[in-house]
Enzyme design. Structure first.
Site, PDB file in Angstrom:
ATOM      1  N   ALA A  17       0.827  -1.209   0.000  1.00  0.00           N
ATOM      2  CA  ALA A  17       0.000   0.000   0.000  1.00  0.00           C
ATOM      3  C   ALA A  17       0.863   1.262   0.000  1.00  0.00           C
ATOM      4  O   ALA A  17       0.500   2.282  -0.602  1.00  0.00           O
ATOM      5  CB  ALA A  17      -0.932  -0.008   1.209  1.00  0.00           C
ATOM      6  N   TYR A 157      -0.136  -9.960  15.702  1.00  0.00           N
ATOM      7  CA  TYR A 157      -0.122  -8.784  14.830  1.00  0.00           C
ATOM      8  C   TYR A 157      -1.236  -7.824  15.232  1.00  0.00           C
ATOM      9  O   TYR A 157      -1.014  -6.625  15.419  1.00  0.00           O
ATOM     10  CB  TYR A 157      -0.285  -9.208  13.372  1.00  0.00           C
ATOM     11  N   LYS A 161      -0.817  -4.174  16.963  1.00  0.00           N
ATOM     12  CA  LYS A 161      -1.324  -3.038  16.192  1.00  0.00           C
ATOM     13  C   LYS A 161      -2.250  -2.179  17.053  1.00  0.00           C
ATOM     14  O   LYS A 161      -2.246  -0.951  16.970  1.00  0.00           O
ATOM     15  CB  LYS A 161      -2.073  -3.536  14.952  1.00  0.00           C
TER      16      LYS A 161
END
Length: 559
Positions: A17, A157, A161
């Protein structure tokens, strides 16, 4: 840099991205762009060599810096002189390693915040994930930003996050720094190295025909250019004066294409678009989950010795079978986000970007596969789906066995008596049938069908005797107490048997039967890759064994 130049930094700037954001920022032409990533130098791909990025790097409108977020000195160097930071760097979400994710997503994010406050950076936009509100059990339908963090996340993860997101929101307003968090849902598009390639691997292995769950789970996907656009919308909102910036700052925003779709329909559109068979066979998630746990355990053991990251993990099974859709009304209201590329156009652009992965370009096999040779013609036709009628018959028989013998939790004696009863009724009924029914010839069963030849009987007896003698030989070797490797093999074998013995017959049947129809099929499609992986693991295992023996011998000499 001259004092009037406005710089922005994109951490993880060579990620999927982030590359699209970098190109959009260069076209945007408000900032000079500093691309920060782990590599020591920037290696442009062929598609980038004559593009806008190469031009910007050559003219100084963009520059590359090597950055490891875990090094505070490198972070300080990368962020010096920046007005805006787009913090997009993160480890591969598929690697469920707590130490790795915490060091980057939490400690690395704190380093970024500290550098921002030290250098008086004005705006920090953090790329988070919708998984910060997902517990891996309960689906989310039209979720909004009022959803709390769950007590336990689906993986490390997601958990780290969420911690990073909390740090960024808490830092809003510190020394004039304005912050916000972007939560893009399931990013797809050209340049993706995870979603589309993994779907193609599954399609070429024949696994893409399977649907995990009931296939009705709804998902929100986001085309990659919309993700980049959302980051710029957030930056512009924070840069505005007065109430617009006040409303935008210190918040998290879900970002999607605003076009929810069934997850497996989305997968089907990509797979079919590339020329492969669309998913159609549904497998309950609870059937696949034990296999996924075994795969993850194997990876934990063999990962350090070269085993590649598997696709079939428990966290991924949960993601594939749950509903996850989110509202974007808050992002529309506070940062002015609206998708600039529709889902249909995004899918078309994505499919067009992978001509080399199309079905007609798949490598062709020469000669029979090892799986076919190992199984033999009859079993290979059934387990490798070569004779679909035969496979269907086998599945019907197995399902009948399951519901008649396994589900009722019959004892071995009861099961045997039922089998003999069914066989007796079949043989008696079959004997009474006429030679022809409606023109079809009925072949009568002969006693030779059930009789073992002398040669076959001898082979069975020899096989049993050989197995018994091998066991006795192993016991003799163990009794001498010298062969430590043999002892370890025996212990591991018994541990595996005890592990399997802990499962009920019903669970073993539910796991074993689907596994038999999947494992051999996958091996046939990915024979070379699996063989290479096994050889690499064996090579590393032998090296480890050699190292252990050397250390043991050295310690003995010292003593």
């Amino acid at each position: 840099m001259s004092g009037d130049e406005k710089w922005c930094v994109v951490t993880g700037g060579r990620g999927f991205a982030a590359r699209h954001l970098v190109q959009m920022l260069i076209r945007y032409d408000v900032f000079r762009v500093r691309i920060a990533d782990l590599g020591s130098t920037v290696d442009l791909e062929p598609s980038e060599e004559n593009g806008i990025l190469a031009e910007a790097l050559s003219t100084g409108r963009a520059q590359y810096v090597s950055l490891d977020l875990r090094s505070k000195s490198q972070v300080l160097q990368a962020l010096q002189g920046a007005e805006v930071v787009f913090h997009m760097a993160a480890p591969n979400s598929s690697i469920n390693n707590y130490k790795l994710h915490h060091s980057v997503n939490v400690e690395g994010t704190q380093n970024v915040i500290d550098a921002c406050t030290e250098f008086k950076v004005k705006r920090l936009i953090y790329t988070s994930s919708p998984s910060v509100v997902f517990d891996g059990i309960h689906g989310i339908i039209d979720g909004d930003e009022s959803l709390p963090y769950p007590p336990k996340h689906n993986d490390f993860y997601s958990a780290t996050k969420a911690q990073g997101e909390e740090l960024v929101i808490k830092a809003n307003g510190v020394k004039g720094l304005l912050t916000c968090c972007i939560r893009p849902s399931s990013i797809f598009g050209p340049g993706d190295r995870l979603l589309v390639p993994s779907l193609v691997v599954a399609a070429r292995a024949g696994i893409s025909k399977f649907i995990i769950g009931d296939g009705n789970n709804i998902y929100d996907f986001t085309y990659v250019e919309n993700v980049a656009h959302a980051h710029i919308c957030a930056e512009r909102a924070l840069a505005s004066e007065g109430t617009v910036a006040d409303k935008a700052a210190g918040q998290a925003y879900f970002i999607t294409n605003m076009e929810p779709i069934k997850f497996w329909e989305f997968v089907s559109l990509i797979v079919e678009g590339l020329g492969y068979e669309r998913p159609r066979i549904k497998i309950p998630a609870f059937v696949v989950m034990p296999i996924a746990h075994m795969v993850e355990l194997t990876y934990k053991l063999l990962g350090p010795y070269g085993m590649k990251l598997p696709q079939l993990t428990p966290s991924r099974i949960r993601l594939l079978s749950c509903t996850r859709s989110f509202k974007c009304s808050k992002a529309q209201d506070r940062i002015g986000y609206t998708p600039i590329v529709s889902l249909q156009d995004g899918l078309k652009r994505t499919i067009d970007a992978y001509p080399h992965l199309r079905a007609e370009h798949r490598p062709k096999r020469e000669g029979p596969s090892k799986a076919s040779i190992y199984l033999g013609s009859g079993r290979a036709d059934t387990l490798l789906w070569k004779d679909k009628k035969q496979t269907l018959k086998a599945l019907i028989v197995l399902i009948a066995i399951y519901y008649n013998f396994i589900v009722p939790e019959s004892t071995i004696i009861t099961m045997l008596s039922k089998v003999l009863l069914v066989a007796s009724v079949f043989v008696f009924t079959h004997a009474g049938l006429p030679k022809k029914i409606l023109g079809y010839k009925i072949e009568k069963l002969q006693s030779s069908h059930f009789r073992l030849s002398e040669e076959t009987s001898q082979q069975i007896a020899k096989s049993l005797a050989s197995s018994w003698n091998a066991s006795v030989k192993t016991l003799k070797s163990l009794a001498k107490g010298y062969d430590g490797i043999l002892f370890l093999k025996v212990v591991l074998t018994l541990l595996v048997l005890s592990f399997l013995g802990a499962f009920s017959l019903q669970n073993l049947y539910v796991i074993g039967v689907p596994a038999a129809f999947i494992v051999f099929y996958v091996y046939e499609k990915e024979e070379q890759k699996i063989d290479d992986m096994v050889l690499e693991a064996l090579s590393r295992g032998r090296k480890l064994k050699s190292d252990v023996v050397k250390k043991f011998c050295t310690s003995k000499k010292i003593e």
